[in-house]
Design a protein around this motif. Structure first.
Motif, PDB file in Angstrom:
ATOM      1  N   GLN A 125       0.830  -1.208   0.000  1.00 21.62           N
ATOM      2  CA  GLN A 125       0.000   0.000   0.000  1.00 21.62           C
ATOM      3  C   GLN A 125       0.865   1.259   0.000  1.00 21.62           C
ATOM      4  OE1 GLN A 125      -2.386  -0.731   3.486  1.00 21.62           O
ATOM      5  NE2 GLN A 125      -3.971  -1.847   2.357  1.00 21.62           N
ATOM      6  N   MET A 126       1.953   1.247   0.750  1.00 22.40           N
ATOM      7  CA  MET A 126       2.843   2.406   0.813  1.00 22.40           C
ATOM      8  C   MET A 126       3.450   2.720  -0.554  1.00 22.40           C
ATOM      9  SD  MET A 126       6.465   2.812   2.850  1.00 22.40           S
ATOM     10  CE  MET A 126       5.726   2.944   4.469  1.00 22.40           C
ATOM     11  N   LEU A 127       3.823   1.654  -1.293  1.00 24.73           N
ATOM     12  CA  LEU A 127       4.527   1.844  -2.554  1.00 24.73           C
ATOM     13  C   LEU A 127       3.609   1.808  -3.774  1.00 24.73           C
ATOM     14  CD1 LEU A 127       7.613  -0.430  -1.762  1.00 24.73           C
ATOM     15  CD2 LEU A 127       7.496   2.060  -1.669  1.00 24.73           C
ATOM     16  N   GLY A 128       2.323   1.553  -3.548  1.00 23.71           N
ATOM     17  CA  GLY A 128       1.394   1.507  -4.670  1.00 23.71           C
ATOM     18  C   GLY A 128       1.591   0.287  -5.546  1.00 23.71           C
ATOM     19  N   LEU A 129       1.983  -0.823  -4.928  1.00 24.35           N
ATOM     20  CA  LEU A 129       2.199  -2.072  -5.646  1.00 24.35           C
ATOM     21  C   LEU A 129       1.232  -3.126  -5.136  1.00 24.35           C
ATOM     22  CD1 LEU A 129       6.112  -2.127  -5.466  1.00 24.35           C
ATOM     23  CD2 LEU A 129       4.729  -1.561  -7.481  1.00 24.35           C
ATOM     24  N   SER A 130       1.126  -4.238  -5.872  1.00 19.78           N
ATOM     25  CA  SER A 130       0.288  -5.330  -5.391  1.00 19.78           C
ATOM     26  C   SER A 130       1.047  -6.131  -4.343  1.00 19.78           C
ATOM     27  CB  SER A 130      -0.127  -6.250  -6.549  1.00 19.78           C
ATOM     28  OG  SER A 130       0.991  -6.987  -7.009  1.00 19.78           O
ATOM     29  N   GLU A 131       0.301  -6.752  -3.439  1.00 19.47           N
ATOM     30  CA  GLU A 131       0.937  -7.591  -2.415  1.00 19.47           C
ATOM     31  C   GLU A 131       1.663  -8.767  -3.062  1.00 19.47           C
ATOM     32  OE1 GLU A 131      -0.309  -9.849   1.757  1.00 19.47           O
ATOM     33  OE2 GLU A 131      -1.783  -8.653   0.652  1.00 19.47           O
ATOM     34  N   SER A 135       5.583  -9.926  -2.585  1.00 23.10           N
ATOM     35  CA  SER A 135       5.938 -11.291  -2.179  1.00 23.10           C
ATOM     36  C   SER A 135       6.925 -11.917  -3.164  1.00 23.10           C
ATOM     37  CB  SER A 135       4.678 -12.159  -2.082  1.00 23.10           C
ATOM     38  OG  SER A 135       3.812 -11.671  -1.088  1.00 23.10           O
ATOM     39  N   ILE A 136       6.725 -11.655  -4.450  1.00 23.94           N
ATOM     40  CA  ILE A 136       7.611 -12.220  -5.470  1.00 23.94           C
ATOM     41  C   ILE A 136       9.019 -11.654  -5.317  1.00 23.94           C
ATOM     42  CG2 ILE A 136       8.114 -12.245  -7.949  1.00 23.94           C
ATOM     43  CD1 ILE A 136       5.048 -12.418  -8.386  1.00 23.94           C
ATOM     44  N   TRP A 137       9.120 -10.334  -5.158  1.00 26.79           N
ATOM     45  CA  TRP A 137      10.448  -9.713  -5.035  1.00 26.79           C
ATOM     46  C   TRP A 137      11.151 -10.168  -3.761  1.00 26.79           C
ATOM     47  CZ3 TRP A 137       8.746  -4.199  -6.886  1.00 26.79           C
ATOM     48  CH2 TRP A 137       8.837  -4.157  -8.288  1.00 26.79           C
ATOM     49  N   LEU A 138      10.426 -10.198  -2.654  1.00 27.60           N
ATOM     50  CA  LEU A 138      11.041 -10.645  -1.403  1.00 27.60           C
ATOM     51  C   LEU A 138      11.431 -12.116  -1.483  1.00 27.60           C
ATOM     52  CD1 LEU A 138       8.814  -8.865   1.286  1.00 27.60           C
ATOM     53  CD2 LEU A 138      11.151  -8.285   0.610  1.00 27.60           C
ATOM     54  N   GLY A 139      10.687 -12.863  -2.278  1.00 30.89           N
ATOM     55  CA  GLY A 139      11.001 -14.287  -2.445  1.00 30.89           C
ATOM     56  C   GLY A 139      12.361 -14.521  -3.070  1.00 30.89           C
ATOM     57  N   LEU A 140      12.851 -13.553  -3.845  1.00 34.67           N
ATOM     58  CA  LEU A 140      14.172 -13.703  -4.472  1.00 34.67           C
ATOM     59  C   LEU A 140      15.264 -13.885  -3.423  1.00 34.67           C
ATOM     60  CD1 LEU A 140      14.044 -10.972  -7.275  1.00 34.67           C
ATOM     61  CD2 LEU A 140      13.619 -13.423  -7.491  1.00 34.67           C
ATOM     62  N   LEU A 141      15.049 -13.320  -2.233  1.00 42.87           N
ATOM     63  CA  LEU A 141      16.043 -13.407  -1.167  1.00 42.87           C
ATOM     64  C   LEU A 141      16.079 -14.803  -0.548  1.00 42.87           C
ATOM     65  CD1 LEU A 141      15.335  -9.977   0.538  1.00 42.87           C
ATOM     66  CD2 LEU A 141      17.201 -10.537  -1.023  1.00 42.87           C
ATOM     67  N   GLU A 142      15.082 -15.629  -0.859  1.00 37.84           N
ATOM     68  CA  GLU A 142      15.051 -16.998  -0.347  1.00 37.84           C
ATOM     69  C   GLU A 142      15.801 -17.955  -1.261  1.00 37.84           C
ATOM     70  OE1 GLU A 142      10.995 -18.085   0.338  1.00 37.84           O
ATOM     71  OE2 GLU A 142      10.528 -16.192   1.349  1.00 37.84           O
ATOM     72  N   LEU A 143      16.140 -17.510  -2.466  1.00 35.86           N
ATOM     73  CA  LEU A 143      16.921 -18.339  -3.382  1.00 35.86           C
ATOM     74  C   LEU A 143      18.394 -18.302  -2.982  1.00 35.86           C
ATOM     75  CD1 LEU A 143      15.386 -17.189  -6.795  1.00 35.86           C
ATOM     76  CD2 LEU A 143      15.093 -19.435  -5.734  1.00 35.86           C
ATOM     77  N   PRO A 144      19.182 -19.324  -3.376  1.00 38.77           N
ATOM     78  CA  PRO A 144      20.631 -19.230  -3.165  1.00 38.77           C
ATOM     79  C   PRO A 144      21.148 -17.919  -3.754  1.00 38.77           C
ATOM     80  CG  PRO A 144      20.043 -21.437  -3.876  1.00 38.77           C
ATOM     81  CD  PRO A 144      18.787 -20.611  -3.979  1.00 38.77           C
ATOM     82  N   GLU A 145      22.072 -17.281  -3.069  1.00 43.32           N
ATOM     83  CA  GLU A 145      22.511 -15.939  -3.450  1.00 43.32           C
ATOM     84  C   GLU A 145      22.984 -15.858  -4.899  1.00 43.32           C
ATOM     85  OE1 GLU A 145      25.430 -12.350  -1.812  1.00 43.32           O
ATOM     86  OE2 GLU A 145      25.450 -14.338  -0.870  1.00 43.32           O
ATOM     87  N   GLU A 146      23.715 -16.909  -5.353  1.00 42.75           N
ATOM     88  CA  GLU A 146      24.253 -16.852  -6.714  1.00 42.75           C
ATOM     89  C   GLU A 146      23.148 -16.868  -7.763  1.00 42.75           C
ATOM     90  OE1 GLU A 146      24.399 -21.245  -5.461  1.00 42.75           O
ATOM     91  OE2 GLU A 146      24.722 -19.266  -4.573  1.00 42.75           O
ATOM     92  N   ILE A 147      21.980 -17.435  -7.408  1.00 44.25           N
ATOM     93  CA  ILE A 147      20.848 -17.424  -8.341  1.00 44.25           C
ATOM     94  C   ILE A 147      20.164 -16.062  -8.299  1.00 44.25           C
ATOM     95  CG2 ILE A 147      18.609 -18.428  -8.915  1.00 44.25           C
ATOM     96  CD1 ILE A 147      19.556 -21.056  -7.741  1.00 44.25           C
ATOM     97  N   GLY A 148      19.901 -15.564  -7.096  1.00 45.85           N
ATOM     98  CA  GLY A 148      19.244 -14.271  -6.956  1.00 45.85           C
ATOM     99  C   GLY A 148      19.980 -13.168  -7.686  1.00 45.85           C
ATOM    100  N   GLU A 149      21.324 -13.208  -7.643  1.00 41.66           N
ATOM    101  CA  GLU A 149      22.134 -12.189  -8.307  1.00 41.66           C
ATOM    102  C   GLU A 149      21.985 -12.236  -9.829  1.00 41.66           C
ATOM    103  OE1 GLU A 149      23.793  -9.779  -7.107  1.00 41.66           O
ATOM    104  OE2 GLU A 149      24.069 -10.225  -4.981  1.00 41.66           O
ATOM    105  N   GLN A 150      21.594 -13.402 -10.361  1.00 39.38           N
ATOM    106  CA  GLN A 150      21.517 -13.563 -11.816  1.00 39.38           C
ATOM    107  C   GLN A 150      20.141 -13.264 -12.391  1.00 39.38           C
ATOM    108  OE1 GLN A 150      23.018 -17.470 -12.863  1.00 39.38           O
ATOM    109  NE2 GLN A 150      24.677 -17.283 -11.395  1.00 39.38           N
TER     110      GLN A 150
END
Length: 281
Positions: A125-131, A135-150
């Protein structure tokens, strides 16, 4: 709002800036534009406690390009803001840029979420984005770092073999980091589309005991076989179980009951084959 000229050497970048990398070719292009036309849009800064220097809130890319262009001072808007306000402003500006790496967006979102103790819904709501987007963007941090970076952000057709946010969504459906890494390698090496990746991940989730066998085969071969769905998939699993059954290793007491069940199974198979053929005709 007052604009002041500040020497570039008195301006420092923000170490918590969401954007972590800059395309050198793009930066040189901006520098050339600044040489020709000057820096049209001021950057935004805040004064630091030493009373001498300023930290960038927004406009770090313009500041870097201005230095490449040889400018010694640049127009700035000075704001008195706290850390959370800085992070929010940086994030909002950078989210509007298509070339910000998804992992940088994810890190900035996490920092803002933690600093303000927000839920995903409140952050959206603060950023005017969908929940869902949060969730998708924050989910990237749950991937192994070398994958998230790519993981890359694309607006059109992605380069072959790249890992997009759509690919990443599929990878997040796997709980095992090793499997995620192996599938990511397959995406790059076999240039899998996001749809092919989703199908491959679905197959791995349906038949986890065959993960090694599945990943050793070309994805094209796996996906062709994966067209089997519904009851046929259950029959296939049972067939594979029977194929792998080592009768010689069974206890003698298990053999007769197994023989009886298999004979009954043959009768059921013959009957169901007859029913299927009647329906097909």
């Amino acid at each position: 709002m007052e604009v002041q000229l500040i020497p570039v050497e008195k301006i420092v970048e923000d170490p918590d800036q969401p954007r972590k990398g800059y395309d050198e070719e793009s930066l040189q292009g901006l520098a050339e534009s600044i040489r020709r036309y000057g820096l049209i849009n001021p950057i935004t800064v805040r004064p630091l406690p030493d009373g001498e220097t300023y930290q960038i809130i927004t406009g770090e890319r313009r500041w870097r390009a201005a230095q490449l262009a040889g400018l010694t001072q640049i127009p700035c808007i000075i704001k008195q803001v706290d850390y959370d306000a800085v992070l929010t402003e940086q994030l909002i500006e950078n989210l509007q840029r298509e070339d910000l790496a998804p992992i940088d967006k994810a890190r900035a979102l996490k920092a803002l979420k933690q600093s303000r103790r927000l839920t995903n819904r409140e952050l959206a709501q603060m950023l005017g984005l969908s929940e869902r987007t949060i969730s998708i963007w924050l989910g990237l941090l749950e991937l192994p770092e070398e994958i998230g970076e790519q993981v890359i952000a694309v607006s059109g057709r992605p380069p072959a073999g790249s890992i997009t946010e759509s690919h990443a969504r599929s990878l997040l459906e796997l709980d095992d980091p090793e499997l995620q890494t192996r599938v990511a390698e397959k995406i790059r090496e076999e240039e899998l589309t996001s749809e092919e990746t989703a199908a491959l991940v679905r197959t791995l989730r349906e038949e986890p005991e065959r993960a090694d066998e599945i990943l050793e085969q070309p994805a094209e071969q796996v996906l062709a076989a994966a067209e089997v769905r519904g009851p046929a998939l259950e029959v296939r699993r049972f067939r594979r179980y029977l194929e792998g059954l080592d009768v010689s290793a069974l206890h003698p007491s298990h053999l007769q009951p197994l023989e009886e069940e298999l004979e009954l199974l043959l009768e059921v198979i013959a009957e169901q084959l007859q029913n299927i053929r009647a329906e097909v005709e």
